[in-house]
Design an enzyme around this catalytic site. Structure first.
Site, PDB file in Angstrom:
ATOM      1  N   SER A   1      -3.294  10.604   1.594  1.00 21.06           N
ATOM      2  CA  SER A   1      -3.578  11.091   0.253  1.00 21.06           C
ATOM      3  C   SER A   1      -2.295  11.676  -0.331  1.00 21.06           C
ATOM      4  CB  SER A   1      -4.677  12.150   0.342  1.00 21.06           C
ATOM      5  OG  SER A   1      -4.948  12.662  -0.904  1.00 21.06           O
TER       6      SER A   1
ATOM      7  N   GLU B   1      -1.589 -27.331  -4.150  1.00 20.36           N
ATOM      8  CA  GLU B   1      -2.248 -26.589  -5.231  1.00 20.36           C
ATOM      9  C   GLU B   1      -3.733 -26.879  -5.404  1.00 20.36           C
ATOM     10  OE1 GLU B   1       0.638 -26.510  -8.876  1.00 20.36           O
ATOM     11  OE2 GLU B   1       0.732 -28.444  -7.861  1.00 20.36           O
TER      12      GLU B   1
ATOM     13  N   CYS C   1      -1.635 -16.303   2.207  1.00 23.79           N
ATOM     14  CA  CYS C   1      -1.412 -17.748   2.386  1.00 23.79           C
ATOM     15  C   CYS C   1      -2.547 -18.458   3.122  1.00 23.79           C
ATOM     16  CB  CYS C   1      -0.157 -17.991   3.214  1.00 23.79           C
ATOM     17  SG  CYS C   1       1.331 -17.276   2.576  1.00 23.79           S
TER      18      CYS C   1
ATOM     19  N   CYS D   1       2.973  -3.565   7.312  1.00 21.10           N
ATOM     20  CA  CYS D   1       3.871  -2.688   8.073  1.00 21.10           C
ATOM     21  C   CYS D   1       3.168  -2.099   9.292  1.00 21.10           C
ATOM     22  CB  CYS D   1       4.355  -1.569   7.159  1.00 21.10           C
ATOM     23  SG  CYS D   1       2.991  -0.535   6.609  1.00 21.10           S
TER      24      CYS D   1
HETATM   25  C1  LIG Z   1      -4.992   2.322   1.348  1.00 21.10           C
HETATM   26  C2  LIG Z   1      -6.002   3.415   1.265  1.00 21.10           C
HETATM   27  C3  LIG Z   1      -7.329   3.069   1.136  1.00 21.10           C
HETATM   28  C4  LIG Z   1      -8.282   4.063   1.040  1.00 21.10           C
HETATM   29  N1  LIG Z   1      -9.588   3.689   0.912  1.00 21.10           N
HETATM   30  C5  LIG Z   1     -10.541   4.644   0.848  1.00 21.10           C
HETATM   31  C6  LIG Z   1     -11.901   4.298   0.728  1.00 21.10           C
HETATM   32  O1  LIG Z   1     -12.264   3.119   0.700  1.00 21.10           O
HETATM   33  N2  LIG Z   1     -12.800   5.286   0.632  1.00 21.10           N
HETATM   34  C7  LIG Z   1     -12.439   6.603   0.665  1.00 21.10           C
HETATM   35  O2  LIG Z   1     -13.290   7.458   0.598  1.00 21.10           O
HETATM   36  N3  LIG Z   1     -11.167   6.965   0.789  1.00 21.10           N
HETATM   37  C8  LIG Z   1     -10.207   6.023   0.864  1.00 21.10           C
HETATM   38  N4  LIG Z   1      -8.906   6.400   0.971  1.00 21.10           N
HETATM   39  C9  LIG Z   1      -8.562   7.820   0.916  1.00 21.10           C
HETATM   40  C10 LIG Z   1      -8.527   8.441   2.298  1.00 21.10           C
HETATM   41  O3  LIG Z   1      -9.816   8.529   2.820  1.00 21.10           O
HETATM   42  C11 LIG Z   1      -7.922   9.820   2.174  1.00 21.10           C
HETATM   43  O4  LIG Z   1      -6.636   9.667   1.672  1.00 21.10           O
HETATM   44  C12 LIG Z   1      -7.832  10.507   3.502  1.00 21.10           C
HETATM   45  O5  LIG Z   1      -9.065  10.707   4.050  1.00 21.10           O
HETATM   46  C13 LIG Z   1      -7.054  11.809   3.417  1.00 21.10           C
HETATM   47  O6  LIG Z   1      -6.804  12.279   4.727  1.00 21.10           O
HETATM   48  P1  LIG Z   1      -5.340  12.565   5.266  1.00 21.10           P
HETATM   49  O7  LIG Z   1      -5.465  13.126   6.639  1.00 21.10           O
HETATM   50  O8  LIG Z   1      -4.498  11.398   5.161  1.00 21.10           O
HETATM   51  O9  LIG Z   1      -4.868  13.674   4.246  1.00 21.10           O
HETATM   52  P2  LIG Z   1      -3.412  14.114   3.859  1.00 21.10           P
HETATM   53  O10 LIG Z   1      -2.835  13.177   2.888  1.00 21.10           O
HETATM   54  O11 LIG Z   1      -2.594  14.375   5.082  1.00 21.10           O
HETATM   55  O12 LIG Z   1      -3.755  15.495   3.160  1.00 21.10           O
HETATM   56  C14 LIG Z   1      -4.526  15.532   2.008  1.00 21.10           C
HETATM   57  C15 LIG Z   1      -4.808  16.959   1.544  1.00 21.10           C
HETATM   58  O13 LIG Z   1      -5.680  17.606   2.449  1.00 21.10           O
HETATM   59  C16 LIG Z   1      -5.224  18.905   2.761  1.00 21.10           C
HETATM   60  N5  LIG Z   1      -5.628  19.206   4.136  1.00 21.10           N
HETATM   61  C17 LIG Z   1      -5.592  18.353   5.166  1.00 21.10           C
HETATM   62  N6  LIG Z   1      -6.093  18.955   6.268  1.00 21.10           N
HETATM   63  C18 LIG Z   1      -6.418  20.214   5.909  1.00 21.10           C
HETATM   64  C19 LIG Z   1      -6.976  21.301   6.612  1.00 21.10           C
HETATM   65  N7  LIG Z   1      -7.299  21.228   7.884  1.00 21.10           N
HETATM   66  N8  LIG Z   1      -7.176  22.438   5.923  1.00 21.10           N
HETATM   67  C20 LIG Z   1      -6.850  22.528   4.621  1.00 21.10           C
HETATM   68  N9  LIG Z   1      -6.327  21.531   3.911  1.00 21.10           N
HETATM   69  C21 LIG Z   1      -6.118  20.388   4.550  1.00 21.10           C
HETATM   70  C22 LIG Z   1      -3.745  18.839   2.582  1.00 21.10           C
HETATM   71  O14 LIG Z   1      -3.235  20.098   2.263  1.00 21.10           O
HETATM   72  C23 LIG Z   1      -3.578  17.849   1.459  1.00 21.10           C
HETATM   73  O15 LIG Z   1      -3.598  18.508   0.226  1.00 21.10           O
HETATM   74  C24 LIG Z   1      -7.908   5.427   1.075  1.00 21.10           C
HETATM   75  C25 LIG Z   1      -6.571   5.775   1.218  1.00 21.10           C
HETATM   76  C26 LIG Z   1      -5.618   4.778   1.309  1.00 21.10           C
HETATM   77  C27 LIG Z   1      -4.185   5.144   1.446  1.00 21.10           C
HETATM   78  S1  FES Z   2       0.970 -13.745   3.734  1.00 20.85           S
HETATM   79 FE1  FES Z   2      -0.002 -14.369   5.554  1.00 20.85          FE
HETATM   80  S2  FES Z   2       1.135 -16.087   6.107  1.00 20.85           S
HETATM   81 FE2  FES Z   2       1.943 -15.599   4.149  1.00 20.85          FE
HETATM   82  S1  FES Z   3       3.643  -2.000   3.214  1.00 20.46           S
HETATM   83 FE1  FES Z   3       1.583  -2.366   2.664  1.00 20.46          FE
HETATM   84  S2  FES Z   3       0.557  -1.084   4.017  1.00 20.46           S
HETATM   85 FE2  FES Z   3       2.588  -0.559   4.354  1.00 20.46          FE
END
Ligand SMILES: Cc1cc2nc3c(=O)[nH]c(=O)nc-3n(C[C@H](O)[C@H](O)[C@H](O)COP(=O)(O)OP(=O)(O)OC[C@H]3O[C@@H](n4cnc5c(N)ncnc54)[C@H](O)[C@@H]3O)c2cc1C
Ligand code: FES
Ligand code: FES
Length: 1351
Positions: free
Chosen positions: A281, A1282, A162, A63
């Site tokens: 998160s 395959e 794929c 996406c």
């Molecule tokens: C697909 C995916 C892969 C990931 N892989 C990794 C990885 O490999 N390693 C890893 O370490 N992490 C990983 N993460 C986690 C990611 O690092 C954290 O989700 C991210 O850093 C959270 O930040 P955000 O801005 O999105 O937080 P949000 O989801 O926006 O907020 C999270 C929390 O933080 C609080 N908050 C945010 N800012 C403040 C502030 N300024 N003051 C007080 N509270 C605050 C909010 O209230 C909330 O509770 C992954 C996440 C995803 C979705």
């Molecule tokens: S998932 Fe990448 S081409 Fe099918």
């Molecule tokens: S649908 Fe997989 S990252 Fe958004």
């Protein structure tokens, strides 16, 4: 609480057009907004379905879109790739969104990124392609001439199931500054310099082609053509709105203050409201864990939170800065400061490179990362040991707290108060004699949460090796980041030497104790990592000390590191794969217009790249359409006592709930009901289905359905338990030849062993989807479905509804990946949706969430194999007895056929005179397993090849010697007595040894292994004899229908489905050759049961074989009819002839039919001719493993595959590479985890790791072997869908080779139980050493483990 007042207007731009949303709902994501018919004031007629849904959790990149924002701090426009499924629309105020449709279109202008990914054959099913395009496009907006490293980084968060990624990278490399014409340049060996190699059986140099696309044809990248940042948004940014903006949704209110003061006031008013930044998160927790926040505070418009300040002693970074920004800031600081000051920054950078994918790093904020305190956070352990301070602010004023163990543990006294927010983060410089490092080990290198990570810091007393201060923090070993504070305290004053190392390991294991049942499992592995990481740190510090002045006194001397140990220090690099693809040129006499044998681009390639290719869920909403969501069992084996629907039916929008009682006809098979009645046999079995006005309402309603169960015994999950309970789905299948018992008596040695092969999730990027449209007349139904076998869907719907098949039309335009998972299951979803459509009278759309898809649909059968092999000391195998059990799950499905295939194919390339193969499918309380690419072959043959390795170890010979010795040599008969000529098999094998320079590299590997103790290299080559097709005659047939219209255009339809394998492209190549007109005259609209009836599944590698012959037949019929006209006017054009034919009342429509191979197999006699032909191949892989962490890097793979006369080498090489990488996933990273109660834990890309772009071998060469004719297939081509899967096992055996070397060196027994996948856990634990010995071991009998192995 949300206040009822009016919402503010949400203003943002999509593809240069203004969106003004008056009722923005904070719960709506950008992905939903783009895809659905949302009320857009200006672009109300647009549905931007190019952006795809595949996981909804930010983990796959399907996406991806680009979000451009004005950065108030730098004053510049920042373009970021983001995953639209995690972006709430309310966060987009003032932003410009670019989707794949905004980048280019086939109707207007293609963007070079789109053109190149398609023409480089970087698309197969095309479902991942828009996301890939957007990641690359964003990269180019920021860096028009990116480096290859930047390209890898940009694509690290995009999954493709794929292609195997190689061609996607090849398209991206054409933009790279350093990219050269030859993909091997830069490594010192250009493919064009390799003339000597090509004098081999691949043919003369001039016959061999190494270019799959013509780079010269690509249009140049012209950055001036890109969409500009909308001036209106620029004006808004320059005069920022200071007012608080509020958006009220149905359940949630979003408040976005314009000033820090307002934010702090709001935090007092809404102390429980989270701050929402990246939503990476909060978003997943709200989606999957049921977290709910009625008020969300967005600090996005507050520039104070994005400030960065550099001081002489440290760096202060605003809490709102994204992790991508943090990475840039740290990199800049590292380049400015002396090394001794940047220890912490470099440790953070080490993790920031592999933390998630680029999109998540662009979205996630530093503040969100720290405050959310994810237990596997990569940064918090480093920040904690680096003495980071958190600068907090509230209405009361500012305050500083340390990011220490109390904060990480969430102690109220050390935490933010409800009214406080994190303003910025201060990270001090390191000092001389201070060393900081970071470690992590995950299932794969990129885009995977760590099993365990760590931050470690030591301060040594100046000029000595005495510990003055020490901090160690671990992630992944508890609910939060854990600090080893006590151990560190006890080590103060110790000297940095082996004594300290031993004591530290003892203390750490004692303090950071993990119970045997700890959530996440892999407990012993995690314990080992705790100390292995510390050992690495110990060595790193010693290494650094070498560069410092020697100690002042004699009593203080730094310990030396042996050269053999140095390799423990190096991280594996993430390098851009290089390689060559070789194929046979078409005959120089072949007319230019004849496309057969040429690397023609996938017919839909450009549409995939522009997002204009329509998949099932891209079909616009139809009138009165309803959505369906499924209710599934939460018990593995139970009686259903009651189902209470009342609360669900009361919810707004809910129309009905469909149960088994609503089925007018047959409710599936006796052992495999569509909807459960009275009893459930697995977690994930479908019980009923909610129909509602929207998918959100339907999903909310399923939560309200109350089902009471009474648990039943036994609950069988594992193969072992199934054997114990005699629980099988079908009788044993057996093949035998020679006299095995007698042979065992005459051999020199006998080895017995076990092999466990885990299951595999299809992980097609497009989840199961269906749209059923009931018609008002004659009970007709139109079904649009993502399926490999629409005729089966049609038949199942017919029996379920009790209406004739002729009232039901199934349409398949294209499928976003199937791999066998869309052969049988789509019929279940089609039938349930059809019941809903008939009952309500409205169209029903059913789109499975990734979690549900993984939970419900089953996958590849896990296998447990036992072998007994008898052999001579020379390595000649005289007797082989293999017994296999597969875990079939709770229903028969394809398990009997999979068992049969497994047994038939188990001998692989070997002629062993005395053989016994037995197989049984176990019935367990798991979702039914089903067809999957290779159909048992990839699992079974791993057992055979493991026997070979075991024999080699006992004979003291290399496995390839044993392979050669036992391989078929002359024309012979297989175990089922089918005649077989091994000539091509042997050619592939020799060619592979030659092309890979196997023997010289074997010597190099041995040299390397002698010099390195903690890193070992492994090399393996495997041969393959793969039989294609179904072992049943009725499956070897196909039909096609071809219409020629009066303007000369041709409509081709056939019985095959486009799954990404390029079948439609190949069919038009065939039609073009036969009719002698260009492919541009032709079109394929869809596969429909109304045009070609009674089709067979597109599976078993024979789709193009059989349908190609049917298309050929139809063309020949038409050409025959046209013959007199052509003869009469030989100089005429195609259009002239068609016009004349019409005038002369000659039918311009013909059905072609192919009655194929007569397959048979007599299981009583153990003989038959079950398969039409074989595909041969061989693959050689080299890996390097890190014995301390279990990680591996794939150094090189060479594949030689017999494609005979390829119809389309680009497509065929694509199939080989794609299936090889998928196979590599099966054998190395893809691991399904089940709870002891039978609940599947791994239900998304976070927990289930398919290969990513960094998993492609660093050098990846594929050669097609020109071969003799295969009379049975169209133009002597071969089906390659395959077979490549099994060649992925070369990586497995290379890893096993490296592990065996390590074990030999450590004097540990070499024969260890073979387990696939060879995950880091398996590798680490198999490389037994002093660290694995020192960890506490648990008695599995005294606790309930977190997960159970089901193979
Ligand atoms: C697909 C995916 C892969 C990931 N892989 C990794 C990885 O490999 N390693 C890893 O370490 N992490 C990983 N993460 C986690 C990611 O690092 C954290 O989700 C991210 O850093 C959270 O930040 P955000 O801005 O999105 O937080 P949000 O989801 O926006 O907020 C999270 C929390 O933080 C609080 N908050 C945010 N800012 C403040 C502030 N300024 N003051 C007080 N509270 C605050 C909010 O209230 C909330 O509770 C992954 C996440 C995803 C979705
Ligand atoms: S998932 Fe990448 S081409 Fe099918
Ligand atoms: S649908 Fe997989 S990252 Fe958004």
């Amino acid at each position: 609480m949300p206040c009822p007042s009016r919402s503010d207007e949400l203003i943002f731009f999509v593809n240069g057009r203004k969106v003004l949303e008056r009722n923005a709902d904070p719960e709506v994501t950008l992905l939903t907004f783009l895809r659905k018919n949302w009320t857009l004031l200006i672009m109300s007629s647009l549905r931007l379905t190019g952006t795809k849904y595949a996981c909804g959790r930010g983990g796959c990149g399907a996406c991806t879109v680009m979000v451009s924002k004005h950065d108030p701090v730098s004053g510049k426009i920042r373009h970021s790739s983001v995953t639209a499924c995690l972006v709430p629309i309310c966060s987009l105020y003032g932003a410009a969104v670019t989707t794949v449709e905004g980048v280019g279109s086939i109707n207007t202008r293609l963007h070079p990124v789109q053109e190149r990914i398609a023409k480089s054959h970087g698309t197969q099913c095309g479902f991942c392609t828009p996301g890939m395009v957007m990641s690359m496009y964003t990269l180019l907006r920021n860096h028009p001439h990116p480096s290859e490293e930047q390209l890898m980084e940009a694509l690290g968060g995009n999954l493709c199931r794929c292609t195997g990624y190689r061609p996607i990278l090849a398209s991206g490399q054409t933009f790279c500054a350093e990219s050269s014409g030859c993909q091997q340049k830069g490594r010192g060996t250009c493919c064009l310099d390799q003339g000597e190699n090509d004098s081999s059986s691949l043919g003369r140099q001039s016959d061999i082609c190494m270019e799959l696309f013509a780079k010269e044809e690509f249009q140049p990248l012209d950055p001036t053509q890109e969409l500009i940042f909308p001036p209106e948004l620029l004006r808004m940014a320059e005069n920022p709105e200071k007012r608080t903006l509020t958006f009220h949704g149905e359940r949630v209110t979003w408040i976005s203050p314009g000033t820090l003061k307002d934010l702090l006031e709001l935090k007092v008013k809404h102390p429980k409201a989270p701050l929402i930044l990246g939503n990476t998160s909060l978003g997943p927790a709200m989606k999957s864990q049921g977290h709910f926040h009625p008020v969300l505070l967005s600090p996005a418009r507050i520039s104070e939170l994005s400030m960065v300040s550099k001081t002489s002693d440290g760096l202060t970074i605003g809490a709102s800065c994204s992790l991508a920004q943090v990475k840039d800031i740290l990199a800049e600081r590292v380049s400015e400061l002396p090394e001794e000051k940047t220890q912490t920054y470099r440790a953070l950078l080490r993790h920031l490179k592999s933390l998630a994918g680029q999109q998540i790093r662009n979205m996630a904020s530093l503040g969100g990362h720290i405050v959310s305190r994810h237990c596997s956070s990569d940064l918090n352990p480093v920040l904690a040991v680096g003495n980071t301070t958190l600068n907090l602010i509230s209405e009361e004023g500012t305050r500083k707290i340390p990011l220490n163990r109390e904060f990480l543990a969430g102690l109220a006294s050390a935490d933010l108060k409800p009214e406080e927010i994190l303003e910025s983060v201060y990270i001090p410089h390191s000092q001389k004699w201070e060393f900081v490092s970071a470690f992590r080990q995950a299932q794969c290198q990129q885009n995977a949460l760590a099993h365990v990570n760590a931050g470690m810091r030591v301060l040594l007393k100046e000029g000595t090796d005495a510990i003055e201060d020490l901090s160690i923090a671990y992630g992944g070993v508890g609910d939060a980041t854990v600090s080893a504070h006590k151990s560190c305290q006890q080590l103060l004053g110790w000297r940095w030497n082996e004594l300290m190392l031993d004591e530290a390991c003892r203390l750490l294991l004692d303090e950071v104790s993990l119970p045997g049942w700890a959530p996440g499992g892999s407990v012993e592995f995690k314990r080992t990592l705790l100390v292995s990481f510390f050992f690495k740190f110990y060595l790193e510090v010693l290494q650094e000390l070498k560069r410092l002045p020697p100690p002042q006194t004699d009593s203080h001397h730094f310990p030396e590191i042996s050269d053999q140990f140095l390799s423990a220090l190096e991280d594996f690099p993430a390098t851009v794969p290089q390689g060559v693809q070789r194929y046979q040129n078409v005959d120089s006499h072949q007319p230019l217009q004849d496309p057969v044998g040429r690397p023609i681009m996938h017919l839909s390639g450009l549409k995939h790249a522009t997002g204009e290719a329509i998949f099932c869920d891209d079909i616009p909403t139809v009138d009165k359409e309803l959505s369906m969501a499924l209710v599934t069992s939460t018990r593995a084996h139970a009686k259903i006592i009651s189902v209470d629907l009342s609360k669900a039916l009361e919810l707004p929008g809910v129309v009905d709930v469909i149960t088994a009682e609503d089925i007018p006809g047959t409710n599936g098979a006796e052992d495999d009901k569509l909807l459960a009645v009275d009893e459930v046999l697995c977690v994930g079995q479908i019980i009923c289905a909610v129909v509602a006005e929207t998918d959100v309402q339907a999903k909310r309603a399923i939560e309200k359905i109350k089902i009471t169960y009474e648990d039943l015994e036994p609950v069988i999950l594992t193969i072992k338990d199934a054997i114990k309970h005699n629980s099988f789905l079908c009788p044993e299948k057996k093949l035998e030849q020679g006299n095995i018992e007698e042979a065992f008596e005459k051999v020199d040695q006998i080895v017995e062993g076990e092999v466990h092969v885990g299951g595999q999730e299809h992980f097609y990027m497009e989840t199961q989807r269906v749209l059923v449209i009931p018609k008002t007349e004659d009970k007709e139904l139109d079904i649009y479905v993502s399926a490999q076998d629409p005729a089966h869907v049609q038949k199942t719907v017919s029996s379920t509804l009790n209406i004739p098949i002729n009232r039901i039309t199934c349409h398949v335009k294209r499928v976003g990946g199937g791999f066998g998972g869309k052969v049988g299951r789509p019929a279940v979803f089609g039938a349930i949706a059809a019941v809903g459509a008939i009952k309500t009278g409205y169209p029903i759309r059913l789109v499975l969430d990734r979690e549900d898809d993984m939970l419900i649909t089953g996958g590849r059968h896990p296998l447990f194999g036992k072998y007994k092999v008898g052999f001579m000391n020379s390595g000649r195998i005289r007797a082989l007895d293999i017994e296999c059990f597969i875990n079939g799950g709770c229903a028969l499905d394809d398990s009997e056929q999979v068992t049969e295939f497994l047994i038939l194919k188990l001998e692989n390339a070997y002629k062993i005179r005395n053989l016994r193969f037995r197989g049984r499918a176990c019935m367990t309380n798991l979702p039914s397993n089903t067809a999957f690419r290779g159909f048992g072959f990839p699992q079974g043959t791993l057992v055979t090849e493991s026997c070979i390795t075991a024999v080699a170890a006992k004979c003291g010979l290399l496995p390839e010697k044993i392979r050669e010795k036992n391989m078929y040599k002359t024309v012979d008969k297989t175990i089922y007595k089918q005649a077989f000529n091994p000539e091509t098999l042997i050619r592939c094998w020799n060619e592979c040894l030659d092309k890979s320079s196997f023997h010289s590299r074997r010597r190099q590997v041995e040299e390397f292994n002698k010099k390195n103790y903690w890193k070992k290299k492994g090399l393996a080559v495997v041969p393959m004899k793969f039989s294609v097709g179904f072992a049943a005659t009725s499956f070897h047939q196909a039909a096609a229908l071809i219409h020629i219209y009066t303007d000369g255009s041709v409509l081709v339809t056939h019985g095959g489905n486009e799954l990404g394998q390029g079948i439609h492209t190949k069919m038009l190549q065939v039609a073009s050759r036969e009719l002698k007109i260009p492919m541009s005259y032709m079109h394929i609209c869809e596969t429909s049961t109304a045009t070609v009836p009674n089709t067979i599944a597109t599976a078993a590698s024979i789709g193009s074989d059989v349908n190609g012959r049917a298309v050929q037949n139809a063309c020949q019929i038409l050409l025959k009819r046209l013959e007199p006209i052509i003869k009469k006017n030989p100089e005429g054009t195609w259009e002239d002839w068609i016009e004349a034919a019409f005038e002369r009342r000659i039918s311009l429509s013909a059905t072609g039919y192919f009655r194929g191979y007569k397959a048979f197999m007599d299981w009583e006699k153990g003989e038959g001719d079950p398969f039409p032909y074989y595909v041969y191949g061989a693959a050689c892989s080299e890996v390097e493993i890190d014995c301390l962490t279990g990680a591996h890097r794939k150094i090189r793979t060479d594949i030689v595959m017999d494609a005979c006369c390829s119809l389309n080498p680009a497509i065929d090489i694509g199939q080989i590479e794609g299936s090889f990488i998928q196979g590599m996933g099966l054998y190395t990273t893809e691991e399904l985890k089940y709870s002891p109660e039978g609940v599947l834990y791994s239900r998304g890309p976070d927990e289930y790791k398919i290969p990513t772009i960094t998993d492609v071998p660093e050098e990846f060469n594929v050669s097609l072997l020109p071969s003799s004719q295969t009379p049975l297939t169209i133009y002597s081509s071969k089906g390659l869908g395959e077979s490549g899967m099994f060649l992925g096992s070369s990586v497995f055996f290379a890893i096993a080779d490296a592990v065996a070397t390590a074990r030999r060196e450590r004097d540990v027994a070499e024969d260890f139980t073979v387990r696939s996948p060879a995950t880091p856990e398996w590798v680490r634990m198999a490389c037994a050493d002093r660290f694995t010995e020192m960890i506490p071991r648990d008695d599995p009998k005294i606790f309930k483990p977190w997960s159970v192995p089901i193979a």
